[in-house]
Design a protein around this motif. Sequence first.
Motif, short mmCIF file in Angstrom:
data_model
loop_
_atom_site.label_atom_id
_atom_site.label_comp_id
_atom_site.label_asym_id
_atom_site.label_seq_id
_atom_site.Cartn_x
_atom_site.Cartn_y
_atom_site.Cartn_z
N LEU A 131 0.82 -1.21 0.00
CA LEU A 131 0.00 0.00 0.00
C LEU A 131 0.85 1.27 0.00
CD1 LEU A 131 -2.89 1.20 0.26
CD2 LEU A 131 -2.63 1.02 2.73
N LEU B 83 -1.68 -3.75 -3.89
CA LEU B 83 -2.37 -3.11 -2.76
C LEU B 83 -2.23 -1.60 -2.84
CD1 LEU B 83 -1.19 -5.49 0.12
CD2 LEU B 83 -3.34 -5.59 -1.16
N SER B 84 -1.21 -1.17 -3.56
CA SER B 84 -0.91 0.25 -3.72
C SER B 84 -2.05 0.99 -4.41
CB SER B 84 0.37 0.41 -4.54
OG SER B 84 0.57 1.73 -4.94
N GLU B 85 -2.21 2.27 -4.07
CA GLU B 85 -3.21 3.13 -4.71
C GLU B 85 -2.54 4.03 -5.76
OE1 GLU B 85 -5.24 5.10 -1.53
OE2 GLU B 85 -6.36 3.31 -0.97
N ASN C 121 -6.01 -7.89 -11.14
CA ASN C 121 -6.98 -6.84 -10.83
C ASN C 121 -6.23 -5.52 -10.68
OD1 ASN C 121 -9.33 -8.40 -10.81
ND2 ASN C 121 -9.00 -9.05 -8.71
N PRO D 245 -6.14 -1.81 -9.49
CA PRO D 245 -6.92 -1.06 -8.49
C PRO D 245 -7.67 0.13 -9.08
CG PRO D 245 -4.55 -0.70 -8.20
CD PRO D 245 -4.69 -1.80 -9.20
N ASP D 246 -8.76 0.49 -8.45
CA ASP D 246 -9.61 1.57 -8.95
C ASP D 246 -8.94 2.94 -8.87
OD1 ASP D 246 -11.75 0.05 -9.77
OD2 ASP D 246 -12.74 0.10 -7.82
N SER D 247 -7.83 3.04 -8.16
CA SER D 247 -7.09 4.30 -8.10
C SER D 247 -6.41 4.64 -9.43
CB SER D 247 -6.02 4.23 -7.01
OG SER D 247 -5.11 3.17 -7.26
N PRO E 275 -10.04 -0.73 -14.02
CA PRO E 275 -10.57 0.11 -12.94
C PRO E 275 -11.73 0.98 -13.40
CG PRO E 275 -8.43 0.91 -13.69
CD PRO E 275 -8.65 -0.40 -14.36
#
Length: 205
Positions: A90, A112-114, A133, A135-137, A158
């Motif tokens: 993250l 896990l990172s944004e 997957n 991330p949505d960021s 995302p």
Amino acid sequence: IKNYVFNECESLEQITIPSSIRKIGNYAFNKCISLTKVIFQDPTSLISLKAFVFNNCSSLVDITLPSSLTSIGNYAFSGCNSIKKIEIPLSVKKIGDCVFYKCSSLEQVIILSEIKQINNCVFCRHSSLKNINIPDSVSVVCSSAFANCLSLEQLTLPKNLVKIGNGAFCSCSSLKQIELPSSLKEIGKNVFINCLSLTQIVIHY
């Protein structure tokens, strides 16, 4: 750890990074072809892996990126073709170009990172990666980010994606379907060229 300190130490098999180390420099462990394991001593204060730091460490199997890490430089793990799993913590704010280029055994990537964008060729030429997957960021997937991921079957884009760069998913020959989110404003050239198994595209608008 300064630039090139252990460059091409071909017999080095294992390294423990002391907790006091904050940065590992360019090419520090480049082409350490016998290196199988990297241990970051707890509590780690490492914040930065510079460019080509573990480039072509072709025997590297075991590495867990520390939760203090904020940036990973260009080509940091390129050619590490024995790594099977990587988890991006993250804490990471920046991932450079071609970081995991040609990691041919990589089967699982956990982000896990944004992070805001997937840079050029970050996951290019992964012959074992089956799904990922994003991330949505992430709002931008850059050129050739996942090009030639020959086993990639499933991909979730995302929901806040704005731009897909040139050839981002070209030659992902096992990819079967893709959904383009309504947020998407720009699609580059040859994004899905040679995706020979692609049977369904859903465009949300």
